[in-house]
Each structure stands twice: as structure tokens, then as C-alpha cells.
Write a protein that holds these residues in place. Structure first.
Motif, PDB file in Angstrom:
ATOM      1  N   SER A 104      -9.565  -6.863   5.237  1.00  0.00           N
ATOM      2  CA  SER A 104     -10.706  -7.673   5.239  1.00  0.00           C
ATOM      3  C   SER A 104     -11.463  -7.473   3.807  1.00  0.00           C
ATOM      4  N   ILE A 105     -11.306  -6.148   3.312  1.00  0.00           N
ATOM      5  CA  ILE A 105     -12.062  -6.019   1.719  1.00  0.00           C
ATOM      6  C   ILE A 105     -11.647  -6.967   0.881  1.00  0.00           C
ATOM      7  N   GLY A 106     -10.063  -7.290   0.920  1.00  0.00           N
ATOM      8  CA  GLY A 106      -9.606  -8.007  -0.107  1.00  0.00           C
ATOM      9  C   GLY A 106      -8.434  -7.336  -0.720  1.00  0.00           C
ATOM     10  N   ILE A 107      -8.307  -6.085  -0.387  1.00  0.00           N
ATOM     11  CA  ILE A 107      -7.047  -5.130  -0.970  1.00  0.00           C
ATOM     12  C   ILE A 107      -5.815  -5.975  -0.555  1.00  0.00           C
ATOM     13  N   ARG A 108      -4.947  -6.158  -1.697  1.00  0.00           N
ATOM     14  CA  ARG A 108      -3.853  -6.892  -1.376  1.00  0.00           C
ATOM     15  C   ARG A 108      -2.605  -6.233  -1.844  1.00  0.00           C
ATOM     16  N   SER A 109      -2.652  -5.013  -2.766  1.00  0.00           N
ATOM     17  CA  SER A 109      -1.571  -4.214  -3.263  1.00  0.00           C
ATOM     18  C   SER A 109      -1.799  -2.856  -3.008  1.00  0.00           C
ATOM     19  N   VAL A 110      -0.550  -2.122  -2.596  1.00  0.00           N
ATOM     20  CA  VAL A 110      -0.706  -0.841  -1.844  1.00  0.00           C
ATOM     21  C   VAL A 110       0.805  -0.314  -2.634  1.00  0.00           C
ATOM     22  N   ASN A 111       0.444   0.721  -3.409  1.00  0.00           N
ATOM     23  CA  ASN A 111       1.779   1.675  -3.864  1.00  0.00           C
ATOM     24  C   ASN A 111       1.997   2.955  -2.797  1.00  0.00           C
ATOM     25  N   LEU A 112       3.035   2.844  -2.274  1.00  0.00           N
ATOM     26  CA  LEU A 112       3.037   4.127  -1.288  1.00  0.00           C
ATOM     27  C   LEU A 112       4.183   5.101  -1.903  1.00  0.00           C
ATOM     28  N   SER A 113       3.876   6.301  -1.914  1.00  0.00           N
ATOM     29  CA  SER A 113       4.673   7.466  -2.647  1.00  0.00           C
ATOM     30  C   SER A 113       5.623   7.717  -1.417  1.00  0.00           C
ATOM     31  N   LEU A 114       6.937   7.581  -1.793  1.00  0.00           N
ATOM     32  CA  LEU A 114       7.838   7.935  -0.904  1.00  0.00           C
ATOM     33  C   LEU A 114       9.156   8.379  -1.418  1.00  0.00           C
ATOM     34  N   ASP A 115       9.490   9.600  -1.616  1.00  0.00           N
ATOM     35  CA  ASP A 115      10.529  10.028  -2.790  1.00  0.00           C
ATOM     36  C   ASP A 115      11.989  10.252  -1.953  1.00  0.00           C
ATOM     37  N   THR A 116      11.780  10.102  -0.551  1.00  0.00           N
ATOM     38  CA  THR A 116      13.033  10.208   0.170  1.00  0.00           C
ATOM     39  C   THR A 116      13.179   9.610   1.658  1.00  0.00           C
ATOM     40  N   LEU A 117      14.221   9.144   2.152  1.00  0.00           N
ATOM     41  CA  LEU A 117      14.311   8.541   3.383  1.00  0.00           C
ATOM     42  C   LEU A 117      14.859   9.516   4.436  1.00  0.00           C
ATOM     43  N   ASP A 118      14.940  10.936   4.096  1.00  0.00           N
ATOM     44  CA  ASP A 118      15.342  11.578   4.798  1.00  0.00           C
ATOM     45  C   ASP A 118      14.275  12.499   5.302  1.00  0.00           C
ATOM     46  N   LYS A 119      14.112  12.799   6.761  1.00  0.00           N
ATOM     47  CA  LYS A 119      12.944  13.408   7.364  1.00  0.00           C
ATOM     48  C   LYS A 119      12.878  14.923   6.737  1.00  0.00           C
ATOM     49  N   ASN A 120      14.121  15.811   6.496  1.00  0.00           N
ATOM     50  CA  ASN A 120      14.017  16.994   6.263  1.00  0.00           C
ATOM     51  C   ASN A 120      13.760  17.174   4.904  1.00  0.00           C
ATOM     52  N   ARG A 121      14.483  16.363   3.994  1.00  0.00           N
ATOM     53  CA  ARG A 121      13.910  16.247   2.425  1.00  0.00           C
ATOM     54  C   ARG A 121      12.689  15.976   2.225  1.00  0.00           C
TER      55      ARG A 121
END
Length: 299
Positions: A82-99
Motif C-alpha cells: 500500500s505504501i508503494g514498495i514494489r521491489s524486495v531483495n531477500l537474503s537467502l544463502d541456502t535452501l537447506d534448513k540445516n545449512r
């Protein structure tokens, strides 16, 4: 996250929302039109939504975006939209829960992963930032790239920088841009180069038939410096015209010292005109060796 964690500063040492709004108003008058609020997790700070609303109202600011680790952001997706934010960078170094737990020191993978797909479903321009780290997440390169098969998302692989929480801990980077690209080409031999934007810090590619794209940010090799137009202000008010410098101006101290807006503009211009030509020069100009963590610089 460094194993010993980070030292949290008293609130008095941080820029207040009022100081940040004044600073952005001044920079907008000077021609800045894009502001990115970075983390870790920006929503750790109380009343951030109110601050974002005020930022979005500043004349001249037409692009407001967020970089987050995704721990709390999911609670604010509707308000961000609603504020107008359209771009988000998400830090995610792995798709493994333990790592994920070993790298971040927190058991939040499920929440972050859910937030990723909620952002995509809500139509945000989502970029996944993954720092490529020898011995920690190399096996995640291809699974992360596969996220782009059925999702309109950009996955950017970032060269590890020499101050990623452990000081200057390697003489030579094993996984530089060329090796990352070689690994991608090995699994996706028809990988296609895309046209990079005029101020892009990433070299971008697409796997034919995939919805999203992948990119590589040469943060250690520093081959993009000629097109980088970014400036950064840390939570304590240090202006950095390059991630490799150790701060070229303290905006907090100037504002608290009573400078006028015009005087602050003059100090900004002086810093911008004397910007290092690239990250190597910025590093050589440092007064101290590189030892800070990206967690304290802000993503």
C-alpha cells in the motif's frame, strides 16, 4: 552472522527517523530518486512502517525498496504494497534448513522461505541474494538457480567479500564470478547473457524456458565499479561511497553539530566528487584494515 554475534549499539548512537528523513530530503533535492532500506531485517526497528510512509511522501523519491533477511517482513507485506514498495531483495544463502541455521545462527528457514513465495505471489519484484561461500553453500548454487524455473524471480549469486564476518580470512577467492559462471554453464549449457541495466552491479543471465533469471555480483573482483552509482549510509550515520571504504563522512555528527541543509549538501558533494575510482582504491585509502562484518554495514 559471526559466531560471536554482533554488538548492539545504544539507540542514541543510531540515526533517528527524523535525522534520516532530513537526510533523504536533502539528497532528493540533490537528485537522488531511489532509496533502499537494508538489513539484516529492517523490521527489527520499531515503527518502521510509519518511517517508510514518510519516505514515500518525499518529493523526488520515486523508488522505495527493501533488502531483508525475511524474518519479520512477512508480517508487513500488505502495508508495504500500500505504501508503494514494489521491489524486495531477500537474503537467502541456502535452501537447506540445516545449512541455513549454521550460516545465520537462527532457526527461521521455514518463515523466510514462506515469505519468499508470498512476496512473489503478491507481485513484488523479488531478487534473492545468495553469497557463495566455500564449504558452506556450494551445493545450493543449482537448486537456487532452479528457483527461476517456475517463478518470476531473480537469483543473484554474490562473491564473498573479505569482511563477511570473519575479517580478511582468505588470500584468494575460490568461488569468484568466473567459477560461479562456469558452474552454472556446466548445468545449464544454453545459459543466455541478458542486457544489463546502465547502473547494474550484476551480470545477468537467463536459462531458456525459465520464468526468472540469474545474476552474478562480482563483489570481490570489483569489475562493476565503473557503472556503480550507489551511496550507503550506515545506521550510525557513516556515509560510504564504496563498501570497501571505512566511511568518508559522518552525517549523524554533522547534523547533531548544527550544520544547515546547505552546509550538509556541500559536504555531500565534496564526498561524491572525491569518490574512489573503484573498490581497490577505496580499500587502499582505508585508515584501518578490513575487519567489519556485512551485518554491521547493512547487507
Amino acid at each position: 552472522m559471526p559466531e560471536e554475534g554482533i554488538k548492539y549499539l545504544p539507540k542514541s548512537k543510531l540515526l533517528s527517523y527524523e535525522e534520516m528523513l532530513r537526510m533523504v530530503n536533502i539528497l532528493a533535492e540533490m537528485g537522488i530518486n531511489k532509496v533502499r532500506i537494508t538489513g539484516g531485517e529492517p523490521f527489527v526497528r520499531n515503527n518502521l512502517i510509519d518511517f517508510l510512509e514518510k519516505l514515500a511522501e518525499i518529493e523526488g523519491i520515486n523508488d522505495l525498496s527493501i533488502t531483508t533477511n525475511g524474518v519479520f517482513t512477512g508480517d508487513y507485506i500488505k502495508q508495504m504494497k500500500s505504501i508503494g514498495i514494489r521491489s524486495v531483495n531477500l537474503s537467502l544463502d541456502t535452501l537447506d534448513k540445516n545449512r541455513f541455521y549454521k550460516i545465520t545462527r537462527r532457526d527461521e528457514f521455514d518463515k523466510v522461505y514462506e515469505t519468499l513465495f508470498r512476496l512473489i505471489d503478491e507481485g513484488f519484484e523479488v531478487k534473492v541474494n545468495a553469497v557463495v561461500m566455500e564449504g558452506k553453500n556450494i551445493e545450493d548454487l543449482i537448486p537456487l538457480a532452479e528457483l527461476t524455473r517456475n517463478n518470476n524471480v531473480s537469483v543473484r549469486f554474490i562473491e564473498e567479500m573479505p569482511f563477511n564476518g570473519e575479517g580478511a580470512h582468505y588470500a584468494r577467492l575460490e568461488w569468484d564470478m568466473l567459477r560461479i559462471l562456469e558452474e552454472l554453464n556446466l548445468h545449464f549449457p544454453d545459459l543466455q547473457k541478458l542486457q544489463d541495466g546502465p547502473y547494474s552491479t550484476s551480470y545477468n543471465y537467463q536459462i531458456p524456458g525459465y520464468q526468472g533469471n540469474v545474476g552474478i555480483i562480482a563483489a570481490f573482483s570489483r569489475t562493476f565499479c565503473g557503472t556503480c552509482n550507489r551511496i550507503r549510509v550506515t545506521a550510525t550515520g557513516e556515509l560510504k561511497t564504496c563498501l570497501y571504504d571505512d566511511g568518508v563522512l559522518n552525517v549523524r555528527d554533522l547534523m547533531r553539530g548544527g550544520v544547515s541543509d546547505e552546509e550538509l549538501k556541500s559536504e555531500f558533494m565534496k564526498a561524491f566528487r572525491n569518490r574512489a575510482k573503484d573498490g581497490f582504491e577505496a580499500e587502499s585509502n582505508r585508515k584501518n584494515i578490513v575487519k567489519e562484518s556485512m551485518t554491521t554495514i547493512g547487507g
